[in-house]
Design a protein around this motif. Structure first.
Motif, PDB file in Angstrom:
ATOM      1  N   PHE A   1       0.748  -0.997   0.346  1.00  0.00           N
ATOM      2  CA  PHE A   1      -0.449  -0.411   0.400  1.00  0.00           C
ATOM      3  C   PHE A   1       0.812   1.494   0.104  1.00  0.00           C
ATOM      4  CE2 PHE A   1       0.041  -1.744   4.315  1.00  0.00           C
ATOM      5  CZ  PHE A   1       0.872  -0.630   4.805  1.00  0.00           C
ATOM      6  N   THR A   2       0.334   2.464  -0.079  1.00  0.00           N
ATOM      7  CA  THR A   2       0.953   3.634  -1.017  1.00  0.00           C
ATOM      8  C   THR A   2      -0.163   4.616  -0.857  1.00  0.00           C
ATOM      9  OG1 THR A   2       2.879   4.652  -1.841  1.00  0.00           O
ATOM     10  CG2 THR A   2       2.264   3.526  -3.153  1.00  0.00           C
ATOM     11  N   ALA A   3       0.988   5.575  -0.543  1.00  0.00           N
ATOM     12  CA  ALA A   3       0.167   7.455  -1.184  1.00  0.00           C
ATOM     13  C   ALA A   3      -0.883   7.045  -2.486  1.00  0.00           C
ATOM     14  CB  ALA A   3       0.375   8.247  -0.690  1.00  0.00           C
ATOM     15  N   LEU A   4      -1.881   7.690  -2.568  1.00  0.00           N
ATOM     16  CA  LEU A   4      -2.862   7.347  -4.088  1.00  0.00           C
ATOM     17  C   LEU A   4      -1.986   8.041  -5.169  1.00  0.00           C
ATOM     18  CD1 LEU A   4      -6.642   8.054  -3.492  1.00  0.00           C
ATOM     19  CD2 LEU A   4      -5.470   5.720  -3.819  1.00  0.00           C
ATOM     20  N   THR A   5      -0.955   9.358  -4.334  1.00  0.00           N
ATOM     21  CA  THR A   5      -0.465   9.845  -5.199  1.00  0.00           C
ATOM     22  C   THR A   5       1.194   9.375  -5.613  1.00  0.00           C
ATOM     23  OG1 THR A   5       0.744  11.254  -3.098  1.00  0.00           O
ATOM     24  CG2 THR A   5      -1.206  12.360  -4.837  1.00  0.00           C
ATOM     25  N   ASN A   6       1.635   8.723  -4.757  1.00  0.00           N
ATOM     26  CA  ASN A   6       3.052   7.890  -5.515  1.00  0.00           C
ATOM     27  C   ASN A   6       2.800   6.655  -6.697  1.00  0.00           C
ATOM     28  OD1 ASN A   6       5.596   6.110  -4.882  1.00  0.00           O
ATOM     29  ND2 ASN A   6       5.033   6.117  -3.357  1.00  0.00           N
ATOM     30  N   LEU A   7       3.079   7.214  -7.879  1.00  0.00           N
ATOM     31  CA  LEU A   7       2.533   6.659  -9.125  1.00  0.00           C
ATOM     32  C   LEU A   7       3.911   6.128  -8.977  1.00  0.00           C
ATOM     33  CD1 LEU A   7       1.395   9.241 -11.605  1.00  0.00           C
ATOM     34  CD2 LEU A   7       0.275   7.961 -10.053  1.00  0.00           C
ATOM     35  N   ARG A   8       5.675   6.295  -9.099  1.00  0.00           N
ATOM     36  CA  ARG A   8       6.270   5.390  -8.891  1.00  0.00           C
ATOM     37  C   ARG A   8       6.219   3.711  -8.005  1.00  0.00           C
ATOM     38  NH1 ARG A   8       8.928  10.203  -8.394  1.00  0.00           N
ATOM     39  NH2 ARG A   8       9.500   9.743  -6.319  1.00  0.00           N
ATOM     40  N   SER A   9       6.100   4.334  -6.447  1.00  0.00           N
ATOM     41  CA  SER A   9       5.481   2.521  -6.438  1.00  0.00           C
ATOM     42  C   SER A   9       4.436   2.081  -6.868  1.00  0.00           C
ATOM     43  CB  SER A   9       5.648   2.962  -4.617  1.00  0.00           C
ATOM     44  OG  SER A   9       6.697   2.734  -4.054  1.00  0.00           O
ATOM     45  N   ARG A  10       3.607   2.554  -7.104  1.00  0.00           N
ATOM     46  CA  ARG A  10       2.031   1.734  -8.300  1.00  0.00           C
ATOM     47  C   ARG A  10       2.414   1.022  -9.039  1.00  0.00           C
ATOM     48  NH1 ARG A  10      -3.149   5.423  -7.332  1.00  0.00           N
ATOM     49  NH2 ARG A  10      -3.581   3.667  -8.269  1.00  0.00           N
ATOM     50  N   ALA A  11       3.260   1.780 -10.251  1.00  0.00           N
ATOM     51  CA  ALA A  11       3.844   0.818 -11.211  1.00  0.00           C
ATOM     52  C   ALA A  11       4.587  -0.275 -11.174  1.00  0.00           C
ATOM     53  CB  ALA A  11       4.977   2.163 -11.512  1.00  0.00           C
ATOM     54  N   VAL A  12       5.400  -0.274  -9.760  1.00  0.00           N
ATOM     55  CA  VAL A  12       5.833  -1.120  -9.423  1.00  0.00           C
ATOM     56  C   VAL A  12       5.522  -2.346  -8.821  1.00  0.00           C
ATOM     57  CG1 VAL A  12       8.254  -2.341  -7.309  1.00  0.00           C
ATOM     58  CG2 VAL A  12       8.557  -0.027  -8.883  1.00  0.00           C
ATOM     59  N   MET A  13       4.008  -2.039  -7.895  1.00  0.00           N
ATOM     60  CA  MET A  13       2.986  -3.103  -7.857  1.00  0.00           C
ATOM     61  C   MET A  13       2.185  -3.529  -8.793  1.00  0.00           C
ATOM     62  SD  MET A  13       1.570  -0.199  -4.673  1.00  0.00           S
ATOM     63  CE  MET A  13       2.746  -0.076  -3.049  1.00  0.00           C
ATOM     64  N   GLU A  14       2.247  -2.666  -9.532  1.00  0.00           N
ATOM     65  CA  GLU A  14       1.224  -2.960 -10.896  1.00  0.00           C
ATOM     66  C   GLU A  14       2.616  -3.789 -12.028  1.00  0.00           C
ATOM     67  OE1 GLU A  14      -0.540   0.467 -12.575  1.00  0.00           O
ATOM     68  OE2 GLU A  14      -1.686   0.089 -11.159  1.00  0.00           O
ATOM     69  N   ARG A  15       3.087  -3.866 -12.141  1.00  0.00           N
ATOM     70  CA  ARG A  15       4.690  -5.146 -12.274  1.00  0.00           C
ATOM     71  C   ARG A  15       4.965  -6.145 -11.686  1.00  0.00           C
ATOM     72  NH1 ARG A  15       6.764   0.329 -13.465  1.00  0.00           N
ATOM     73  NH2 ARG A  15       8.711   0.145 -11.972  1.00  0.00           N
ATOM     74  N   LEU A  16       4.363  -5.751 -10.758  1.00  0.00           N
ATOM     75  CA  LEU A  16       4.947  -7.449 -10.140  1.00  0.00           C
ATOM     76  C   LEU A  16       3.633  -8.060  -9.725  1.00  0.00           C
ATOM     77  CD1 LEU A  16       6.158  -5.536  -6.498  1.00  0.00           C
ATOM     78  CD2 LEU A  16       7.227  -7.353  -8.445  1.00  0.00           C
ATOM     79  N   GLY A  17       2.356  -8.193 -11.167  1.00  0.00           N
ATOM     80  CA  GLY A  17       1.210  -8.741 -10.744  1.00  0.00           C
ATOM     81  C   GLY A  17      -0.077  -8.079  -9.721  1.00  0.00           C
ATOM     82  N   MET A  18       0.341  -7.038  -9.072  1.00  0.00           N
ATOM     83  CA  MET A  18      -0.426  -6.726  -8.103  1.00  0.00           C
ATOM     84  C   MET A  18      -1.215  -6.310  -8.221  1.00  0.00           C
ATOM     85  SD  MET A  18       2.657  -5.973  -4.470  1.00  0.00           S
ATOM     86  CE  MET A  18       1.273  -7.220  -3.181  1.00  0.00           C
ATOM     87  N   ARG A  19      -2.874  -5.987  -8.104  1.00  0.00           N
ATOM     88  CA  ARG A  19      -4.077  -5.969  -7.921  1.00  0.00           C
ATOM     89  C   ARG A  19      -4.134  -4.928  -7.118  1.00  0.00           C
ATOM     90  NH1 ARG A  19      -5.040 -10.896 -10.468  1.00  0.00           N
ATOM     91  NH2 ARG A  19      -4.508 -11.365 -12.787  1.00  0.00           N
ATOM     92  N   SER A  20      -4.746  -3.970  -7.541  1.00  0.00           N
ATOM     93  CA  SER A  20      -5.966  -2.937  -6.581  1.00  0.00           C
ATOM     94  C   SER A  20      -7.248  -2.829  -7.473  1.00  0.00           C
ATOM     95  CB  SER A  20      -5.012  -1.656  -6.849  1.00  0.00           C
ATOM     96  OG  SER A  20      -6.079   0.260  -6.079  1.00  0.00           O
TER      97      SER A  20
END
Length: 185
Positions: A132-151
């Protein structure tokens, strides 16, 4: 015995005293800490290392110190942890990372996190890992998505450590199940 993980470019290992100064410098960098409520003092940084070292001793895993295999340079942490705060989706195991700015944009967070996820599912037998991260943390969110994680935006939440009105209070939750993770990692 603490787990140590190797990837093509990284070594994820337990902490050493020599990691303390570079980790404190990383935690005092405003760009690295952009999505955290405040910079960390040397004492706060050292307390994190002490906590993670105790977790390694107790259960064999936590947030690993990360170094580049070719130079042995310390670059940050990647790891698995149980959040200290009660969150809307607790109990859980979280994957997280924090790398020095000079090592961003090279795929290192994704590479190390893949190894940590694989260890979590294959060696530790975890059923699910979240991030989890702040909604605005697009860099970490991109890593989560590359890992196949779903939101799912229905699971967005207000972080309990941050006061009402704080710019970073609203967080998004990403999940990866063992079944989905083993097929992707």
């Amino acid at each position: 015995m603490p787990l140590t993980l190797n990837t093509a470019r990284l070594l994820l290992r337990p902490w050493r005293d020599s990691d303390r100064a570079p980790f404190a410098a990383l935690n005092a960098d405003p760009e690295v800490m952009e999505f955290f409520p405040a910079l960390q003092s040397r004492e706060q940084s050292d307390a994190s290392i002490d906590l993670w070292t105790a977790q390694f001793a107790e259960r064999g895993w936590s947030n690993w110190a990360v170094e580049l295999r070719d130079s042995a340079a310390f670059i940050g942490f990647i790891g698995l942890s149980v959040p200290r705060r009660q969150l809307p989706f607790s109990p859980c195991v979280e994957i997280g990372w924090r790398l020095a700015r000079a090592h961003w944009g090279q795929g290192l967070a994704t590479e190390g996190a893949r190894a940590a996820l694989a260890a979590g599912f294959e060696q530790l037998g975890l059923a699910e890992i979240v991030s989890f991260t702040a909604l605005t943390n697009l860099r970490s969110r991109a890593v989560m998505e590359r890992l196949g994680m779903r939101s799912d935006s229905a699971e967005d939440f207000d972080h309990p450590a941050l006061p009402e009105g704080h710019a970073l209070r609203r967080h998004c939750l990403y999940r990866l199940t063992r079944e989905d993770g083993l097929g992707r990692l």
